[in-house]
Design a protein around this motif. Sequence first.
Motif, PDB file in Angstrom:
ATOM      1  N   SER A 244     -18.223 145.466 -35.060  1.00 19.80           N
ATOM      2  CA  SER A 244     -18.823 146.653 -35.704  1.00 19.80           C
ATOM      3  C   SER A 244     -20.450 146.389 -35.788  1.00 19.80           C
ATOM      4  N   THR A 245     -20.834 145.272 -35.423  1.00 17.29           N
ATOM      5  CA  THR A 245     -22.463 145.211 -35.512  1.00 17.29           C
ATOM      6  C   THR A 245     -22.934 144.747 -34.335  1.00 17.29           C
ATOM      7  N   GLY A 246     -21.788 144.492 -33.099  1.00 18.09           N
ATOM      8  CA  GLY A 246     -22.132 143.974 -31.933  1.00 18.09           C
ATOM      9  C   GLY A 246     -23.093 142.590 -31.887  1.00 18.09           C
ATOM     10  N   VAL A 247     -23.535 142.535 -30.805  1.00 25.82           N
ATOM     11  CA  VAL A 247     -24.223 141.190 -30.484  1.00 25.82           C
ATOM     12  C   VAL A 247     -25.294 140.955 -31.366  1.00 25.82           C
ATOM     13  N   LEU A 248     -25.504 139.663 -31.851  1.00 24.04           N
ATOM     14  CA  LEU A 248     -26.274 139.204 -32.950  1.00 24.04           C
ATOM     15  C   LEU A 248     -27.678 138.850 -32.304  1.00 24.04           C
ATOM     16  N   ARG A 252     -38.418 137.555 -31.556  1.00 25.76           N
ATOM     17  CA  ARG A 252     -39.098 136.465 -32.169  1.00 25.76           C
ATOM     18  C   ARG A 252     -39.888 137.094 -33.312  1.00 25.76           C
ATOM     19  N   SER A 253     -40.041 138.358 -33.380  1.00 29.54           N
ATOM     20  CA  SER A 253     -40.930 139.179 -34.459  1.00 29.54           C
ATOM     21  C   SER A 253     -40.128 139.490 -35.431  1.00 29.54           C
ATOM     22  N   GLY A 276     -34.063 130.487 -24.713  1.00 22.91           N
ATOM     23  CA  GLY A 276     -34.505 131.989 -25.008  1.00 22.91           C
ATOM     24  C   GLY A 276     -33.616 132.876 -25.858  1.00 22.91           C
ATOM     25  N   THR A 277     -32.444 132.338 -26.381  1.00 21.34           N
ATOM     26  CA  THR A 277     -31.582 133.114 -27.225  1.00 21.34           C
ATOM     27  C   THR A 277     -31.889 132.816 -28.544  1.00 21.34           C
ATOM     28  N   SER A 278     -31.286 133.633 -29.356  1.00 20.76           N
ATOM     29  CA  SER A 278     -31.669 133.274 -30.766  1.00 20.76           C
ATOM     30  C   SER A 278     -30.172 132.969 -31.367  1.00 20.76           C
ATOM     31  N   HIS A 279     -30.102 132.092 -32.369  1.00 17.53           N
ATOM     32  CA  HIS A 279     -29.072 131.417 -32.975  1.00 17.53           C
ATOM     33  C   HIS A 279     -29.483 131.286 -34.389  1.00 17.53           C
ATOM     34  N   LEU A 280     -28.469 131.096 -35.301  1.00 13.74           N
ATOM     35  CA  LEU A 280     -28.492 130.678 -36.762  1.00 13.74           C
ATOM     36  C   LEU A 280     -27.672 129.114 -36.876  1.00 13.74           C
ATOM     37  N   LEU A 281     -28.354 128.118 -37.238  1.00 14.94           N
ATOM     38  CA  LEU A 281     -28.011 126.763 -37.493  1.00 14.94           C
ATOM     39  C   LEU A 281     -27.881 126.342 -38.742  1.00 14.94           C
ATOM     40  N   LEU A 282     -26.932 125.479 -38.908  1.00 18.92           N
ATOM     41  CA  LEU A 282     -26.707 124.527 -40.076  1.00 18.92           C
ATOM     42  C   LEU A 282     -26.771 123.226 -39.819  1.00 18.92           C
ATOM     43  N   GLY A 283     -27.749 122.548 -40.326  1.00 20.06           N
ATOM     44  CA  GLY A 283     -27.815 121.080 -40.145  1.00 20.06           C
ATOM     45  C   GLY A 283     -28.667 120.347 -41.161  1.00 20.06           C
ATOM     46  N   LEU A 284     -28.888 119.139 -41.000  1.00 18.07           N
ATOM     47  CA  LEU A 284     -29.469 118.227 -41.906  1.00 18.07           C
ATOM     48  C   LEU A 284     -31.008 118.079 -41.268  1.00 18.07           C
ATOM     49  N   LEU A 285     -32.006 118.267 -42.348  1.00 15.58           N
ATOM     50  CA  LEU A 285     -33.396 117.931 -42.004  1.00 15.58           C
ATOM     51  C   LEU A 285     -33.446 116.263 -42.040  1.00 15.58           C
ATOM     52  N   GLY A 329     -33.613 131.055 -35.511  1.00 17.07           N
ATOM     53  CA  GLY A 329     -34.813 130.908 -34.661  1.00 17.07           C
ATOM     54  C   GLY A 329     -34.229 131.081 -33.174  1.00 17.07           C
ATOM     55  N   ILE A 330     -35.039 130.524 -32.310  1.00 18.06           N
ATOM     56  CA  ILE A 330     -35.033 130.733 -30.897  1.00 18.06           C
ATOM     57  C   ILE A 330     -34.887 129.247 -30.355  1.00 18.06           C
ATOM     58  N   TYR A 331     -33.949 129.223 -29.251  1.00 23.11           N
ATOM     59  CA  TYR A 331     -33.847 127.922 -28.464  1.00 23.11           C
ATOM     60  C   TYR A 331     -34.959 127.926 -27.329  1.00 23.11           C
ATOM     61  N   GLU A 332     -35.633 127.048 -27.041  1.00 23.02           N
ATOM     62  CA  GLU A 332     -36.536 126.719 -25.797  1.00 23.02           C
ATOM     63  C   GLU A 332     -36.000 125.693 -25.159  1.00 23.02           C
ATOM     64  N   GLU A 333     -35.535 125.678 -23.995  1.00 23.28           N
ATOM     65  CA  GLU A 333     -35.472 124.322 -23.282  1.00 23.28           C
ATOM     66  C   GLU A 333     -36.601 124.082 -22.388  1.00 23.28           C
TER      67      GLU A 333
END
Length: 742
Positions: A244-248, A252-253, A276-285, A329-333
Amino acid sequence: MSFDPVPSSSPGFGTPAHPIRPDKSASIATRTSILPILLPASTLRPIAFRTFTRKHNLTLSSPALQSLATFVGKNCGSRWREDGLAERILDEVAKRWRKAGGGVIVEEGKGASLKAILQMVEGNMSGGRIIDPKTAPREGLLRTMNAEGVPRLHPSTSMTMSGDQELEEPGDTMIHPRHWVKVIEAFDIPRLTYNAEKKHFEATKSKPSLFPDPSHKTALFRDRYNIVHQRLLRNESFQVSVTSTGVLGLQRSASSFAKNQAYRLTPIANLLGRSGTSHLLLGLLSISPTGELSLADLTGSIVLDLSYARLIPEDGAWLTPGMFVLADGIYEEEENVRGSALGGNTGVGGAIGGKFVGISICGPPCERRDTSLGLDIHENNRNISSSGGFSWVDFLGVGSERARGPRMREIQTRCLREVHDGLELHRRLKIVVMAEVNLDSTKILDALRKIFGLYNGMDLRERPLAFVLIGNFVQKAIINGGGQGGSIEYKECFDMLALILSDFPSLLQRCTFIFVPGDNDPWSSTFSAGASSAIPRHPVPDLFTSRVKRAFATANSQVDRGHISEPQGEAIWTTNPSRISLFGPVHDIAILRDDISGRLRRSAVGVSHNDTEIGEARSNTANLEDQVYAQDQPGAGTSSQASHTMKSARKLVKTVLDQGTMSPFSQSLRPVLWDYASSLQLYPLPTAFILADCDAAPFCVTYEGCHVMNPGKFIPEGELSSMTWIEYDVLKNRGRVKEDRF
């Protein structure tokens, strides 16, 4: 004599013309002949699914289903379908499994034993049917044979086979609340690990060791990740359909933490090829070998750039290496990554080329205790929710919430009632907490005498159940040797405490004293010299506490307890951390002595606040947390709550509880014994948490239903005649910071 309606063919010898009609008990014995069959597990599966899964909300493992099929085929034979014989047996086994405190998955383990349950059920069967010892004649029961023709005796008639009646607890006659106070050491807490495949907690089978295999260190953080991950997926924000919400998509803003959106986690390894795509990550600092801040999960790790990141909520929590975070955030390769020879590729669990530019970052949202246990609370009623949970899991070794919770609440209600002169009175359950009780200070000894005198003069119903004295018990670390700070001087400190306690025999006879060590107490301080030692750590050795124990023995010997239901007073030296269980799983109080706030300030990761780049996006999670901050707090929104002390307290509490562990640090900052790391977990949340942090001011804060208390220093810095402690009301789940002068 009663008339025999059966005529005799030979009156002289009393031979009957027809066989004597068997009585009811004899008929039971004649119907025990069963011809066993080989029953395939696949044939029994539909009935087992209907009984265990639909009726009792249990899941059968394949070995358990095979054991049940063999049992039914042996004891019911070809008549297993007739009159629902198999279904009745499976229903009885499921009821006994629940009563034994077994988990959601029915399998052999250290908990409930399916083999023992089947043996018990077989001992009460005849002719493929379960016989109730309370209704069946005793003679018939004694003559019941098993399939091999061997007579078996049944359990006592006090046990019911129906499973609908609760078995009477052996300690139900103990009506004083202190009978139900249990101090659980960290080394005695069940070692549980979360199985991500079965979606359930299970006992660790390996034997614990102080020198375990290096793989156990990896398992420590993997288990923490799995617990946080499953807790996160249970959050409502991650359960909404994304169709229902489409692509997430992200800019950057703006942050992807937006209202009316479903959040979806991306494994770090899946970032490859998606620049260049945005993602939500869960990880260990963590800090990478090149000295850069990185984020790691079970699939890999990536460099984390927080130059444009915003902490949600702003200044609401600490972030340090060793914590799990949600980063949006955004992944930059990059073709050539500085300090990495992997470029845009990755090995198994290796570093991924490029970097992840964080837009917003926060800790994983916390989960209330009732939600974790799968309970629906309506006023004072607690019902098992259909949405799942871990109410079957015995996290402390005192029984699970579903198995013992309702019964223990009934006993609690009975224990709190007292009738005097026709009036019904209710006991109060209070615990007094003091921290940094330096027994080598004459001021603190005078303060202890004053506070013991205050509570000694109270009415018996107003006196606390327990006194919790938390170290450090000396100002400087003890060194195993002579001279200042030696073991002889340390024992003399407790000898002085014994002299003070001897002046208040009534408290020693009617209260429980609990002693929790600090970093300066033996024996770990002998080698760490007061620095952070590995936790959990053992209690103060008996070598130093003999005089205190003698004071309690002397006081209890002066009381004739022939007609007194109240237990004797006692002194308990426990580990750091430890747990206090009151009425089984009803009240779970965690205790930890550690200066966490100072360590957080020293090792915190800085996050910039650039409103021009980031905008004003806030997450649903952040808004929810802000509301939780304000709830349960008296006078929410007033100027007193906006003070620096309260802000610091909330920041500390949120940081620790969101991480779900008492030590959210890397091993280099706070060493943890790998095989006992499960004793530090705060999942599900305890009902109360005593966090003795002497670097922070005293406070009492409730967050997500967990009441966190910090007593601070018993005598604050710069004070000459003022003492501070906490008085905790167990029933109200509220503590109060109290001050007095001596």
